[in-house]
Each structure stands twice: as C-alpha cells, then as structure tokens.
Design an enzyme around this catalytic site. Sequence first.
Site, PDB file in Angstrom:
ATOM      1  N   ASP A 200       2.501 -25.893 -49.341  1.00  0.00           N
ATOM      2  CA  ASP A 200       3.899 -25.755 -49.763  1.00  0.00           C
ATOM      3  C   ASP A 200       4.096 -24.922 -51.028  1.00  0.00           C
ATOM      4  OD1 ASP A 200       5.889 -26.541 -48.150  1.00  0.00           O
ATOM      5  OD2 ASP A 200       6.064 -28.592 -48.895  1.00  0.00           O
TER       6      ASP A 200
ATOM      7  N   LYS B  18       2.331 -19.681 -49.778  1.00  0.00           N
ATOM      8  CA  LYS B  18       1.358 -18.688 -49.288  1.00  0.00           C
ATOM      9  C   LYS B  18       1.901 -17.920 -48.080  1.00  0.00           C
ATOM     10  CE  LYS B  18      -1.701 -21.998 -48.732  1.00  0.00           C
ATOM     11  NZ  LYS B  18      -0.893 -23.054 -49.395  1.00  0.00           N
ATOM     12  N   THR B  19       2.389 -18.676 -47.082  1.00  0.00           N
ATOM     13  CA  THR B  19       2.883 -18.043 -45.859  1.00  0.00           C
ATOM     14  C   THR B  19       4.123 -17.188 -46.150  1.00  0.00           C
ATOM     15  OG1 THR B  19       1.970 -19.852 -44.549  1.00  0.00           O
ATOM     16  CG2 THR B  19       3.680 -18.522 -43.498  1.00  0.00           C
TER      17      THR B  19
ATOM     18  N   HIS C 131      -3.281 -27.634 -46.612  1.00  0.00           N
ATOM     19  CA  HIS C 131      -3.459 -29.078 -46.446  1.00  0.00           C
ATOM     20  C   HIS C 131      -4.933 -29.453 -46.508  1.00  0.00           C
ATOM     21  CE1 HIS C 131      -3.249 -33.076 -44.714  1.00  0.00           C
ATOM     22  NE2 HIS C 131      -1.924 -33.026 -44.803  1.00  0.00           N
TER      23      HIS C 131
HETATM   24  N1  LIG Z   1      12.826 -21.088 -54.063  1.00  0.00           N
HETATM   25  C1  LIG Z   1      11.701 -20.579 -53.566  1.00  0.00           C
HETATM   26  N2  LIG Z   1      11.165 -21.148 -52.480  1.00  0.00           N
HETATM   27  C2  LIG Z   1      10.011 -20.612 -51.994  1.00  0.00           C
HETATM   28  C3  LIG Z   1       9.374 -19.483 -52.577  1.00  0.00           C
HETATM   29  N3  LIG Z   1       8.254 -19.226 -51.888  1.00  0.00           N
HETATM   30  C4  LIG Z   1       8.194 -20.133 -50.898  1.00  0.00           C
HETATM   31  N4  LIG Z   1       9.255 -20.979 -50.943  1.00  0.00           N
HETATM   32  C5  LIG Z   1       9.558 -22.092 -50.027  1.00  0.00           C
HETATM   33  O1  LIG Z   1       8.545 -23.069 -50.156  1.00  0.00           O
HETATM   34  C6  LIG Z   1       8.291 -23.688 -48.887  1.00  0.00           C
HETATM   35  C7  LIG Z   1       6.826 -23.607 -48.553  1.00  0.00           C
HETATM   36  O2  LIG Z   1       6.470 -22.254 -48.348  1.00  0.00           O
HETATM   37  P1  LIG Z   1       5.242 -21.842 -47.429  1.00  0.00           P
HETATM   38  O3  LIG Z   1       5.115 -20.383 -47.541  1.00  0.00           O
HETATM   39  O4  LIG Z   1       5.336 -22.443 -46.085  1.00  0.00           O
HETATM   40  O5  LIG Z   1       4.051 -22.584 -48.234  1.00  0.00           O
HETATM   41  P2  LIG Z   1       2.492 -22.647 -47.829  1.00  0.00           P
HETATM   42  O6  LIG Z   1       2.253 -24.047 -47.346  1.00  0.00           O
HETATM   43  O7  LIG Z   1       1.756 -22.410 -49.125  1.00  0.00           O
HETATM   44  O8  LIG Z   1       2.218 -21.597 -46.802  1.00  0.00           O
HETATM   45  C8  LIG Z   1       9.170 -22.971 -47.876  1.00  0.00           C
HETATM   46  O9  LIG Z   1      10.318 -23.735 -47.663  1.00  0.00           O
HETATM   47  C9  LIG Z   1       9.500 -21.656 -48.574  1.00  0.00           C
HETATM   48  O10 LIG Z   1      10.725 -21.116 -48.166  1.00  0.00           O
HETATM   49  C10 LIG Z   1      10.000 -18.908 -53.739  1.00  0.00           C
HETATM   50  O11 LIG Z   1       9.524 -17.916 -54.327  1.00  0.00           O
HETATM   51  N5  LIG Z   1      11.165 -19.495 -54.181  1.00  0.00           N
HETATM   52 MG   LIG Z   2       1.306 -21.766 -45.009  1.00  0.00          MG
END
Ligand SMILES: Nc1nc2c(ncn2[C@@H]2O[C@H](COP(=O)(O)OP(=O)(O)O)[C@@H](O)[C@H]2O)c(=O)[nH]1
Ligand SMILES: [Mg+2]
Length: 269
Positions: free
Chosen positions: A10, A13-14, A61
């Site tokens: 969260d 990254k994605t 995770h």
């Molecule tokens: N406000 C904000 N939300 C972000 C940003 N980057 C990611 N998110 C949000 O954080 C959540 C997790 O992002 P995700 O890319 O799935 O995280 P991952 O688990 O690291 O791949 C999602 O709801 C994204 O939209 C950012 O720069 N600003």
């Molecule tokens: Mg991810």
Amino acid sequence: MIIGTAGHIDHGKTALVRALTGVDTDRLPAEKARGITIDLGFAYRRVPGAETLGFVDVPGHEAFVHNMLAAALGIDFVLLVVAADDGPMPQTREHLQIVDLLGVERGIVVLSKCDLVSSERIAEVGAEVHRLLDRTSLATAEIMPVSIVTGEGVAAVEAHLLDAARSMPLRCLDGRFRLAIDRSFSLSGIGTVVTGTLVSGTISREEELEVFPTRTRLRVRGVQVHGAPAEQAIAGQRTALNLAGISTGDLARGMTLAPPDTFQTAARL
Ligand SMILES: Nc1nc2c(ncn2[C@@H]2O[C@H](COP(=O)(O)OP(=O)(O)O)[C@@H](O)[C@H]2O)c(=O)[nH]1
Ligand SMILES: [Mg+2]
C-alpha cells in the site's frame, strides 16, 4: 535496464509503475478485487535512442515475499517506495535487507504520497529512511519525494531512471547463459513458455539447455525479448523462451535454465 520495485504493501509501488509506464501491473482478478499485488507484474517503457526500461512490480505483503525475492534476483536497479505518511514499515526493512543481501547497489528511494503530508513530515521521513539505508548497498541512494496525485517528482524519477540506464555497465555477455524462471505457462498453438531475466550470457533459437535442478534437457523453439520476437536474448534482458519437449507442470518459479551440465544439485549450502 531492469527496474524492480520494493517496499511495504500500500505504499504506492504499483501506482508509481503505472505513472511511469501507463501499465497497470495488477492484472489478476484477485488483485483487482483485493486491490493488492499478489504476483509479479511486468511493464515496459520504450525509450527512443536508448535501452528499453523493464519494470518488475513486486507484492509488498509479507505472505508474498518469495515472489519479491524471485524478481529481485534479476534486477539492475531498485525503486524502494516508502509512503511519506506511514514512513518505513516492516516490509520496507525486509525488502531493503533482501536488496542488500543480493548486492543491488543502484537504486533510489521514492517517498510516495507527498500530497498527503506536510513538508516537515517529508523531511522527517527522509531522515528516517536515510538512517535505515546506512551500511546497506543503497547507502548513497537518492531520496526523491513524489506524488502520483499531483504529479510532483514523477518527471524527476523518470529522468533519474533514463540517466541510470544510459550509464549502466553492460552485463557480462561471455560465458554461460543463466535464466532464472519467474513464470511458466502454456499458450495455445505455441506450447510451453517460460519468462525470466537473463542473468548472464546470450541465448538463441535452437540452442540446447538443461533445467536445474530437475536436469531435463530441452531445445529452445523461440525467443522473445521485452515482449517482441528476437533471434537471441542477451544478459540483462527480460526474456521469454518457447520450449520444446516439456509441459508447464514440470517448470516452476525458482528453477534455472542453463547449458547442459552447468550445475550440480546439492541438498546443502
Ligand atoms: N494520495 C496519494 N495516494 C497514492 C499515491 N500513490 C499511491 N497512492 C494510493 O495508495 C494506494 C496503494 O497504492 P498501490 O500502488 O496499490 O500500493 P502497492 O501495494 O505498494 O503497490 C492506492 O489507493 C493508490 O491510489 C500518492 O502519491 N498519493
Ligand atoms: Mg502493488
């Protein structure tokens, strides 16, 4: 240049890979439904006049650390993503340890979600990350604030990646090829396909190889590099091989392809 993500679930990254390539690497239905990355995701960014940037997006995770490890083995450059609101979390540390153990020295830390916090908080998390990197392979890595909501910092990350790709030393092309399998699947009309990063050497169509540790001998029927057909793949490229004489069930992530008789199988390290 193969770029791998790392960091806690969260932390963005994605979303960062999507901002850099336009590709959503969370392609499995379960990933869409749960909103998390489970398996490895792949994306490419073709750069005019330069090497293609290949991205491997990993799950944060803790239950999927083995998938992160499978990807980290073949990367040239790491994007360690730390959310500026949370700061470093357990898989931030764990992924950093993996990257450090594998000796990945090129990379940056992306402080994500900077739109959600104050500039004081960004400075505070930056200092905390800086301490965390101390005495690791990323000790001198730049820490770059980013927000994919406002777009802040995305262009700077992009510029940094292109610079890094241009100045990257070539991998050793001599010697034996070694491909670490990260996926195997069957395509109708084509047959068995494996993908992975070619860690060393070159591999061409019609070449003979052996699967380790099962020691099955096979022939390469076709080669693809970065998603397009090719005569041969060279070290450092994301490679797909169409293999004759084996079914997908006999191949799995973690196995290695190399010329016949390259390795011995052992039960102890
Ligand atoms: N406000 C904000 N939300 C972000 C940003 N980057 C990611 N998110 C949000 O954080 C959540 C997790 O992002 P995700 O890319 O799935 O995280 P991952 O688990 O690291 O791949 C999602 O709801 C994204 O939209 C950012 O720069 N600003
Ligand atoms: Mg991810």
